[in-house]
Write a protein that holds these residues in place. Structure first.
Motif, PDB file in Angstrom:
ATOM      1  N   GLY A 256     -10.788  -4.574   6.718  1.00  0.00           N
ATOM      2  CA  GLY A 256     -11.126  -3.340   6.027  1.00  0.00           C
ATOM      3  C   GLY A 256     -10.088  -2.870   5.031  1.00  0.00           C
ATOM      4  N   SER A 257      -8.900  -3.457   5.054  1.00  0.00           N
ATOM      5  CA  SER A 257      -7.862  -3.103   4.090  1.00  0.00           C
ATOM      6  C   SER A 257      -6.896  -4.266   3.975  1.00  0.00           C
ATOM      7  N   THR A 258      -6.048  -4.213   2.960  1.00  0.00           N
ATOM      8  CA  THR A 258      -5.023  -5.240   2.744  1.00  0.00           C
ATOM      9  C   THR A 258      -3.668  -4.558   2.666  1.00  0.00           C
ATOM     10  N   THR A 259      -2.696  -5.084   3.391  1.00  0.00           N
ATOM     11  CA  THR A 259      -1.335  -4.551   3.346  1.00  0.00           C
ATOM     12  C   THR A 259      -0.478  -5.473   2.499  1.00  0.00           C
ATOM     13  N   TRP A 260       0.199  -4.872   1.525  1.00  0.00           N
ATOM     14  CA  TRP A 260       1.029  -5.618   0.579  1.00  0.00           C
ATOM     15  C   TRP A 260       2.494  -5.273   0.794  1.00  0.00           C
ATOM     16  N   VAL A 261       3.363  -6.219   0.474  1.00  0.00           N
ATOM     17  CA  VAL A 261       4.797  -5.938   0.416  1.00  0.00           C
ATOM     18  C   VAL A 261       5.332  -6.417  -0.923  1.00  0.00           C
ATOM     19  N   LEU A 262       6.357  -5.717  -1.386  1.00  0.00           N
ATOM     20  CA  LEU A 262       7.055  -6.076  -2.615  1.00  0.00           C
ATOM     21  C   LEU A 262       8.464  -6.495  -2.242  1.00  0.00           C
ATOM     22  N   GLU A 263       8.875  -7.656  -2.726  1.00  0.00           N
ATOM     23  CA  GLU A 263      10.208  -8.170  -2.420  1.00  0.00           C
ATOM     24  C   GLU A 263      11.130  -8.044  -3.613  1.00  0.00           C
ATOM     25  N   ARG A 264      12.386  -7.767  -3.326  1.00  0.00           N
ATOM     26  CA  ARG A 264      13.448  -7.777  -4.334  1.00  0.00           C
ATOM     27  C   ARG A 264      14.583  -8.616  -3.768  1.00  0.00           C
ATOM     28  N   GLU A 265      14.855  -9.714  -4.415  1.00  0.00           N
ATOM     29  CA  GLU A 265      15.919 -10.626  -3.975  1.00  0.00           C
ATOM     30  C   GLU A 265      15.741 -11.015  -2.513  1.00  0.00           C
ATOM     31  N   GLY A 266      14.509 -11.286  -2.127  1.00  0.00           N
ATOM     32  CA  GLY A 266      14.210 -11.771  -0.796  1.00  0.00           C
ATOM     33  C   GLY A 266      14.056 -10.710   0.268  1.00  0.00           C
ATOM     34  N   ALA A 267      14.248  -9.433  -0.077  1.00  0.00           N
ATOM     35  CA  ALA A 267      14.110  -8.353   0.891  1.00  0.00           C
ATOM     36  C   ALA A 267      12.896  -7.499   0.555  1.00  0.00           C
ATOM     37  N   VAL A 268      12.177  -7.048   1.577  1.00  0.00           N
ATOM     38  CA  VAL A 268      11.032  -6.168   1.378  1.00  0.00           C
ATOM     39  C   VAL A 268      11.543  -4.783   1.023  1.00  0.00           C
ATOM     40  N   VAL A 269      11.137  -4.286  -0.148  1.00  0.00           N
ATOM     41  CA  VAL A 269      11.632  -2.980  -0.620  1.00  0.00           C
ATOM     42  C   VAL A 269      10.512  -1.971  -0.826  1.00  0.00           C
ATOM     43  N   ALA A 270       9.257  -2.386  -0.697  1.00  0.00           N
ATOM     44  CA  ALA A 270       8.140  -1.461  -0.862  1.00  0.00           C
ATOM     45  C   ALA A 270       6.902  -2.066  -0.213  1.00  0.00           C
ATOM     46  N   SER A 271       5.944  -1.193   0.111  1.00  0.00           N
ATOM     47  CA  SER A 271       4.692  -1.659   0.707  1.00  0.00           C
ATOM     48  C   SER A 271       3.582  -0.675   0.393  1.00  0.00           C
ATOM     49  N   ALA A 272       2.363  -1.136   0.526  1.00  0.00           N
ATOM     50  CA  ALA A 272       1.189  -0.277   0.354  1.00  0.00           C
ATOM     51  C   ALA A 272       0.011  -0.933   1.035  1.00  0.00           C
ATOM     52  N   ARG A 273      -0.977  -0.138   1.325  1.00  0.00           N
ATOM     53  CA  ARG A 273      -2.204  -0.610   1.937  1.00  0.00           C
ATOM     54  C   ARG A 273      -3.354  -0.270   0.994  1.00  0.00           C
ATOM     55  N   THR A 274      -4.176  -1.245   0.663  1.00  0.00           N
ATOM     56  CA  THR A 274      -5.270  -1.014  -0.278  1.00  0.00           C
ATOM     57  C   THR A 274      -6.614  -1.245   0.394  1.00  0.00           C
ATOM     58  N   GLY A 275      -7.587  -0.470  -0.042  1.00  0.00           N
ATOM     59  CA  GLY A 275      -8.947  -0.684   0.411  1.00  0.00           C
ATOM     60  C   GLY A 275      -9.601  -1.793  -0.372  1.00  0.00           C
ATOM     61  N   PRO A 276     -10.770  -2.262   0.051  1.00  0.00           N
ATOM     62  CA  PRO A 276     -11.460  -3.326  -0.675  1.00  0.00           C
ATOM     63  C   PRO A 276     -11.910  -2.826  -2.046  1.00  0.00           C
ATOM     64  N   PRO A 277     -11.866  -3.686  -3.072  1.00  0.00           N
ATOM     65  CA  PRO A 277     -12.301  -3.257  -4.401  1.00  0.00           C
ATOM     66  C   PRO A 277     -13.748  -2.779  -4.381  1.00  0.00           C
ATOM     67  N   ASP A 278     -13.980  -1.588  -4.934  1.00  0.00           N
ATOM     68  CA  ASP A 278     -15.321  -1.015  -5.038  1.00  0.00           C
ATOM     69  C   ASP A 278     -15.301  -0.043  -6.202  1.00  0.00           C
ATOM     70  N   GLU A 279     -15.485  -0.580  -7.406  1.00  0.00           N
ATOM     71  CA  GLU A 279     -15.326   0.201  -8.629  1.00  0.00           C
ATOM     72  C   GLU A 279     -13.929   0.822  -8.674  1.00  0.00           C
ATOM     73  N   GLY A 280     -12.953   0.032  -8.287  1.00  0.00           N
ATOM     74  CA  GLY A 280     -11.578   0.477  -8.235  1.00  0.00           C
ATOM     75  C   GLY A 280     -10.969   0.177  -6.883  1.00  0.00           C
ATOM     76  N   VAL A 281      -9.669   0.426  -6.772  1.00  0.00           N
ATOM     77  CA  VAL A 281      -8.928   0.133  -5.550  1.00  0.00           C
ATOM     78  C   VAL A 281      -8.209   1.398  -5.097  1.00  0.00           C
ATOM     79  N   LEU A 282      -8.337   1.705  -3.810  1.00  0.00           N
ATOM     80  CA  LEU A 282      -7.604   2.810  -3.195  1.00  0.00           C
ATOM     81  C   LEU A 282      -6.239   2.303  -2.744  1.00  0.00           C
TER      82      LEU A 282
END
Length: 414
Positions: A212-238
């Motif tokens: 029902g959702s996707t969890t993303w992480v953003l890495e900087r120099e091999g370390a996780v520095v940010a994250s977010a959870r997105t809903g499925p695309p449906d005329e846009g992304v939450l």
């Protein structure tokens, strides 16, 4: 097992019920609900977390109780949340959800929960003792007039490609190995809130596995520095539950999410790093009311658990007085001592005029909002005639101030 009218029976779910429960949840809800239910009952909570109503061998209604914790100040309250509720259309109107909610509340009480919170359809769950209490943060469209989102200066997000394409190493789907980093980011994001409900460790595993959702992480120099959870695309992304270690990471995260080539709607968490970094990039919020439900069965237990918080608020305001709070059908009194602060809660009977004893009155259906919500005693007193603290406004406005809140839930409430 409980016998219900018409020969129906309410009992704990069993592994043999799995396919029928899945079919019922999909029919009355969403396709991913079947997997979500399986993740719960096959995890640490087990089948005891699920109940069903059966007509012979046929599952006709179901509900699941999740364990939560709600932090108020530095006090953590064990709580429950009812989810995955569904009833066969042929059996609606026969009190099956009421019976299942009774089971859930009994189980919640037995597990030591002091309150329940939930996301629910409008009004319906007020029938079972829930009241609207805590604001759900606004989901705001990302503006398009200001050009591309600026990237941060301490790392390069790159691009994530179009939806369905393989993301670059900078922005990638989270894995179980990322759970400590994800939890740490959210702990830091929620630290500034007066009231917070984090994801339990096991739910991180469910969220990473569910559809029902996707969890993303953003890495900087091999370390996780940010994250977010997105809903499925449906005329846009939450975009929800965004967290980052610093503003450059937050901006890199947003730039990478923009590269998904879908219009973004962002859940604005104003006290977090992304909330501050993205504020000027978001369209104005709507004005519709949207709140989480809360239920408090025994106020004396919650008030007693919150004594350290209430005492600290009195001391911060330079006050030291006994506290008397009446919900009219009952009243709650706490003595004061200079050494120990507020004492244990003493419960009494009906009290229609608490002001005579320098107390405050609050209707029981407003009590969750008083203890957890954004208005505090002063704001509720402005809205409702059955909330008042005229006998000692200085004390009650200090002890019950407006509270900021951030709740992380299995399902995104937008």
């Amino acid at each position: 097992m409980t016998t219900l009218p018409g020969g129906l029976e309410l009992r704990p779910g069993r592994p043999a019920d799995l396919d029928q429960i899945a079919a019922l949840l999909v029919e009355r809800g969403e396709e991913p609900d079947a997997l979500d239910h399986r993740l719960v009952v096959e995890g640490e909570l087990g089948w005891e977390a699920c109940a069903v109503v059966v007509d012979g061998d046929r599952v006709v209604s179901t509900a699941t109780l999740l364990d939560e914790t709600v932090r108020v100040g530095d006090v953590v309250l064990p709580a429950g949340q009812v989810e995955l509720v569904a009833t066969d259309r042929e059996y609606e109107g026969r009190g099956l959800v009421r019976a299942l909610m009774g089971w859930a509340h009994d189980r919640s009480r037995a597990r030591g929960h002091l309150l329940q919170v939930m996301i629910g359809i409008p009004y319906f769950y007020r029938l079972f003792g829930y009241e609207y209490a805590i604001d759900i943060p606004r989901a705001r469209a990302l503006g398009t007039d200001g050009g591309p989102v600026p990237a941060g200066t301490a790392g390069t997000a790159g691009t994530a490609g179009t939806a369905g394409a393989r993301p670059t190493p900078a922005l990638r789907r989270a894995t179980r190995d990322d759970i400590p980093a994800l939890a740490g980011l959210q702990d830091a994001a929620q630290a500034g809130y007066d009231v917070a409900m984090p994801h339990p460790v096991e739910r991180w595993r469910w969220i990473l596995a569910h559809e029902g959702s996707t969890t993303w992480v953003l890495e900087r120099e091999g370390a996780v520095v940010a994250s977010a959870r997105t809903g499925p695309p449906d005329e846009g992304v939450l975009v929800a539950e965004a967290a980052a270690v610093d503003e450059p990471a937050a901006l890199d995260l947003l730039a990478a999410l923009c590269a998904l080539d879908e219009p973004l709607t962002v859940v604005h968490r104003p006290l977090t790093v992304p909330g501050r970094a993205w504020q000027s990039l978001l369209e104005p919020a709507g004005t519709d009311a949207s709140q989480y439900y809360a239920r408090i069965e025994r106020p004396e237990l919650v008030l007693d658990a919150l004594r350290p918080v209430l005492t600290a608020r009195q001391r911060a305001a330079g006050l030291g007085r006994p506290l008397l709070l009446s919900t009219f059908g009952r009243h709650y009194r706490m003595a004061w001592s200079e050494d120990g602060g507020l004492g244990p809660v003493e419960v009494g009977g009906p009290m229609q005029a608490p002001g005579v004893g320098r107390g405050a009155g609050v209707a029981p259906d407003h009590l969750p909002a008083l203890l957890l919500g954004p208005h505090g005693m002063a704001g509720l007193q402005e809205r409702y005639p059955d909330v008042y603290a005229d006998a000692d406004p200085e004390l009650f406005h200090a002890v019950f101030p407006p509270l900021t809140a951030d709740l992380l839930t299995y399902y995104l409430p937008w």
